[in-house]
Design a protein around this motif. Structure first.
Motif, mmCIF file in Angstrom:
data_model
loop_
_atom_site.group_PDB
_atom_site.id
_atom_site.type_symbol
_atom_site.label_atom_id
_atom_site.label_comp_id
_atom_site.label_asym_id
_atom_site.label_seq_id
_atom_site.Cartn_x
_atom_site.Cartn_y
_atom_site.Cartn_z
ATOM 1 N N THR A 129 -2.080 29.556 2.823
ATOM 2 C CA THR A 129 -1.735 28.246 3.379
ATOM 3 C C THR A 129 -0.283 27.932 3.042
ATOM 4 O O THR A 129 0.189 28.218 1.941
ATOM 5 N N ARG A 135 -2.616 29.128 7.402
ATOM 6 C CA ARG A 135 -2.964 27.724 7.572
ATOM 7 C C ARG A 135 -1.825 26.816 7.112
ATOM 8 O O ARG A 135 -0.890 27.261 6.455
ATOM 9 N N ALA A 157 -7.391 17.789 12.685
ATOM 10 C CA ALA A 157 -6.910 17.830 11.303
ATOM 11 C C ALA A 157 -7.845 17.065 10.387
ATOM 12 O O ALA A 157 -8.347 16.001 10.740
ATOM 13 N N ALA A 158 -8.034 17.594 9.182
ATOM 14 C CA ALA A 158 -8.794 16.875 8.166
ATOM 15 C C ALA A 158 -7.888 15.873 7.483
ATOM 16 O O ALA A 158 -6.670 16.063 7.439
ATOM 17 N N THR A 168 -0.971 22.930 5.325
ATOM 18 C CA THR A 168 -1.324 21.658 4.701
ATOM 19 C C THR A 168 -0.074 20.788 4.689
ATOM 20 O O THR A 168 1.024 21.280 4.397
ATOM 21 N N GLU A 202 -7.947 19.528 -4.334
ATOM 22 C CA GLU A 202 -7.312 20.181 -3.190
ATOM 23 C C GLU A 202 -5.793 20.053 -3.195
ATOM 24 O O GLU A 202 -5.120 20.649 -2.358
ATOM 25 N N THR A 239 -2.510 15.673 3.438
ATOM 26 C CA THR A 239 -2.820 15.185 2.094
ATOM 27 C C THR A 239 -1.979 13.945 1.794
ATOM 28 O O THR A 239 -0.933 13.728 2.402
ATOM 29 N N GLU A 283 -4.164 22.089 9.401
ATOM 30 C CA GLU A 283 -5.461 22.214 8.730
ATOM 31 C C GLU A 283 -5.862 20.900 8.064
ATOM 32 O O GLU A 283 -6.978 20.427 8.216
ATOM 33 N N VAL A 284 -4.913 20.317 7.300
ATOM 34 C CA VAL A 284 -5.240 19.092 6.561
ATOM 35 C C VAL A 284 -3.955 18.328 6.248
ATOM 36 O O VAL A 284 -2.911 18.922 5.996
#
Length: 309
Positions: free
Chosen positions: A182, A262, A308-309, A264, A99, A291, A288-289
């Motif tokens: 994204t 989206r 959020a992931a 990140t 990802e 990292t 969204e996420v």
């Protein structure tokens, strides 16, 4: 055995179904816009097939029709003209998903570091289908990856979700069709250029965490004003002699605000994670996420509440 593993990792490319996306999201490429290789194949008598459900099948076969796995089991028959591979002594696993990657991009192309906000930049424009890193990822079993703009900017460029289809001529053939766009956001030392020796020349703003937060507020406020002006133009075109000036940088940020793109976020420290979630909530969008997110465990409840992931 490594050769056998590579062979079967390639097979996972053939299950590249388009990712369903909510209607409001802009897509990196429309389904069917570019032709990708498809075909029929039967891999017979594989020693073990490890499935995503945890079930392990022994002495199984995999049937691919028109590039899609259609059956896994025993006593499968190959359609006429299909390629047949003997899977004896091999193990098949689901393709791995990376990802956060920069594969397919040369390091010189990863960062547009000259300005703090570069949301108009697209990694698709420098994605090289012949870059050896794509082959390396595929040989290790990675069949899908998100290749990202670097983390030199508070707001970086737009990423690309790709299948590691080695041997393509057109970078668009790598794209997962129907995947939403994204945008890359970054926090921390990379953004504030803590590793930059300076070289005696001028340094780019921001160089502090306070500056990073301030420039997010500035950028998203400008995007709100840009979107409002275009909304007014669309509703009252007769009030304008010419349309408002189009700004691709602000347009991308407006897409984030309106949930058309989206986000990140490259992050490490818990205080920065919370800071950016508050920025997002202030301007009405969702992360969204995150990292890297090394201190995410410290603010797990806050991340869950945000979504959020």
């Amino acid at each position: 055995m490594r050769s056998a593993t590579r062979t079967l990792a390639v097979l996972a490319l053939l299950i590249g179904l388009a990712v369903p996306a909510a209607a409001q999201f802009k897509l990196q490429i429309e389904p069917g816009e570019v032709d990708v290789p498809r075909g029929d194949m039967l891999i017979q008598n594989i020693d073990t097939v490890w499935t995503a459900t945890g079930t392990i099948l022994e002495n199984a076969s995999i049937l691919i029709r028109d590039g899609i796995i259609s059956a896994i089991g025993s006593d499968l028959e190959a359609p006429r003209g299909a390629t047949i591979i003997d899977g004896s002594g091999m193990t098949a696993i689901p393709g791995l998903v990376d990802e956060h990657s920069h594969s397919g991009l040369s390091m010189a192309e990863v960062n547009e570091g000259t300005a703090p906000i570069v949301s108009e930049v697209r990694v698709l424009d420098v994605l090289d289908p012949e870059h050896f890193s794509i082959y390396q990822a595929l040989s290790g079993g990675v069949t899908t990856l998100r290749t990202l703009h670097g983390s030199a900017n508070p707001v970086g460029g737009q990423d690309a979700v790709i299948k590691t289809r080695w041997g393509m001529d057109d970078a668009r053939q790598l794209l997962v069709q129907g995947a939403p766009l994204t945008l890359k956001i970054a926090l921390g030392e990379n953004v504030t250029q803590k590793g930059d020796s300076g070289g005696g020349g001028p340094r780019r703003y921001p160089t502090s965490r306070a500056g990073v937060e301030a420039i997010f507020v500035q950028a998203f406020t400008a995007a709100q004003q840009y979107e409002a002006e275009w909304d007014n133009y669309r509703e009252n075109p007769d009030d304008y002699r010419i349309p408002p000036r189009r700004d691709f940088r602000l347009e991308a940020l407006a897409d984030v605000l309106e949930s058309r793109m989206r986000v990140t976020v490259h992050a490490y420290r818990s205080d920065e994670i919370v800071m950016f979630m508050r920025i997002a909530e202030r301007f009405g969008f969702k992360v969204e996420v995150f990292t890297h997110v090394m201190e995410g465990d410290k603010v797990a409840d806050e991340m869950a509440a945000h979504g959020a992931a």
